[in-house]
Design a protein around this motif. Structure first.
Motif, PDB file in Angstrom:
ATOM      1  N   THR A  71      40.953  34.843  32.415  1.00 18.91           N
ATOM      2  CA  THR A  71      41.148  34.732  30.970  1.00 18.91           C
ATOM      3  C   THR A  71      39.865  35.066  30.224  1.00 18.91           C
ATOM      4  O   THR A  71      38.753  34.862  30.726  1.00 18.91           O
ATOM      5  CB  THR A  71      41.604  33.322  30.586  1.00 18.91           C
ATOM      6  N   GLY A  74      37.111  31.007  28.532  1.00 18.06           N
ATOM      7  CA  GLY A  74      36.943  30.008  29.580  1.00 18.06           C
ATOM      8  C   GLY A  74      36.812  30.543  30.985  1.00 18.06           C
ATOM      9  O   GLY A  74      36.493  29.788  31.895  1.00 18.06           O
ATOM     10  N   TRP A  76      39.037  31.283  33.167  1.00 17.94           N
ATOM     11  CA  TRP A  76      39.940  30.616  34.111  1.00 17.94           C
ATOM     12  C   TRP A  76      40.565  31.646  35.038  1.00 17.94           C
ATOM     13  O   TRP A  76      40.843  32.786  34.627  1.00 17.94           O
ATOM     14  CB  TRP A  76      41.023  29.849  33.360  1.00 17.94           C
ATOM     15  N   VAL A 128      44.068  28.369  41.715  1.00 16.70           N
ATOM     16  CA  VAL A 128      43.561  28.241  40.353  1.00 16.70           C
ATOM     17  C   VAL A 128      42.069  27.952  40.461  1.00 16.70           C
ATOM     18  O   VAL A 128      41.602  27.407  41.460  1.00 16.70           O
ATOM     19  CB  VAL A 128      44.274  27.122  39.562  1.00 16.70           C
ATOM     20  N   LYS A 130      37.906  28.572  38.293  1.00 15.17           N
ATOM     21  CA  LYS A 130      37.103  28.867  37.107  1.00 15.17           C
ATOM     22  C   LYS A 130      35.819  29.573  37.519  1.00 15.17           C
ATOM     23  O   LYS A 130      35.243  29.261  38.570  1.00 15.17           O
ATOM     24  CB  LYS A 130      36.764  27.570  36.357  1.00 15.17           C
ATOM     25  N   THR A 146      37.441  27.669  43.248  1.00 19.67           N
ATOM     26  CA  THR A 146      38.899  27.758  43.270  1.00 19.67           C
ATOM     27  C   THR A 146      39.475  26.754  44.259  1.00 19.67           C
ATOM     28  O   THR A 146      38.824  26.382  45.235  1.00 19.67           O
ATOM     29  CB  THR A 146      39.388  29.172  43.664  1.00 19.67           C
TER      30      THR A 146
END
Length: 259
Positions: A71, A74, A76, A128, A130, A146
């Motif tokens: 993204t 951020g 992400w 998921v 960052k 992650t």
């Protein structure tokens, strides 16, 4: 007076051009790796097993691939990955019942067959995470963290002797010896990732940890003459490096500034 005004106007124009050049260099360089993006990667890892996995296999390697979305705000990360494991260190020998007193397996021509055991497996999951910048110069370079959930599977690959056929190790019979195992697993990665401002250097490297809650998926093991119903706890620790191919989307990623 006109000469003085001309000099002033020229100086102002030069100053504006110089300022525009600096802004273009700064924001143009930063914006080339900004915006939402799709990141494709290929990777290579070296691993050391633990727990029940360590009692069956030794050190091994992996190759992997993955696709993720990053993204703009951020940094992400959301994606999917798959890693294929391979190695030649097998601590558990399911063929012990076929081995003669001399330590060999007899082929169909009554001579010794050369049978090799190998480790094979894979991990497939969704993750998921960052990307945390470590400096102001490039907001797309820094700490990559992650967490992933997916399927871990492994087995003992029985590599035949191409010159001598062993009837007990026909393709269908191998299923009684290969110890096929799989189950839910979690993987964590902590490392460094750089997505360069000129899109020429894009990679990651770091520590990878996997915990697998697995079970045997064979209904019968020929060597033990029983079904293995025990729950397993497989650990895998390794280092992974990967090359990233980024594709940025969005208004800022498509802008080009010329000067």
């Amino acid at each position: 007076m006109k000469l003085i005004n001309g000099i002033r106007a020229g100086a102002m124009l030069l100053l504006l051009c110089w300022s525009a050049r600096g802004i273009a260099q700064e924001y143009g360089e930063f914006d080339i790796n900004r915006g939402n993006g799709v990141l494709y990667h290929i990777s290579y890892g070296g691993h050391s097993p633990g727990g029940d996995l360590g009692r069956r296999f030794g050190n091994h390697f992996s190759v992997g691939t993955g696709l993720e979305w990053i993204t703009d705000r951020g940094n992400w990360l959301l994606g999917a990955e798959m890693n294929y494991f391979f190695g030649n260190q097998v601590a558990e020998n399911p063929l012990s019942a076929l081995i003669t007193d001399q330590g060999f397996i007899i082929g169909n021509d009554r001579t010794f067959a050369d049978i090799q055991l190998r480790m094979r497996g894979f991990y497939a999951g969704a993750h998921v995470g960052k990307l945390i910048p470590l400096g102001p110069r490039n907001p797309r370079s820094g700490l990559r963290v992650t967490v992933s959930a997916g399927l871990l599977q492994h087995k003992i690959r029985i590599q035949d002797d191409p010159l001598r056929f062993v009837p007990q190790l026909d393709d269908e019979y191998k299923k009684g010896y290969d110890r096929l195992t799989n189950g839910l697993a979690f993987t964590e990665f902590v490392g460094y990732q750089i997505l360069s401002t000129n899109k020429r250097i894009n990679f990651f490297a770091g520590l990878e940890l996997t915990q697998g809650f697995t079970m045997s998926r064979r209904s019968f093991d020929f060597d033990t003459r029983t079904q293995d119903t025990a729950s397993r706890l497989d650990f895998n620790v390794g280092l992974r490096v990967g090359w990233v191919l980024p594709f940025y989307v969005g208004e800022r990623a498509s802008e080009e500034i010329y000067y």
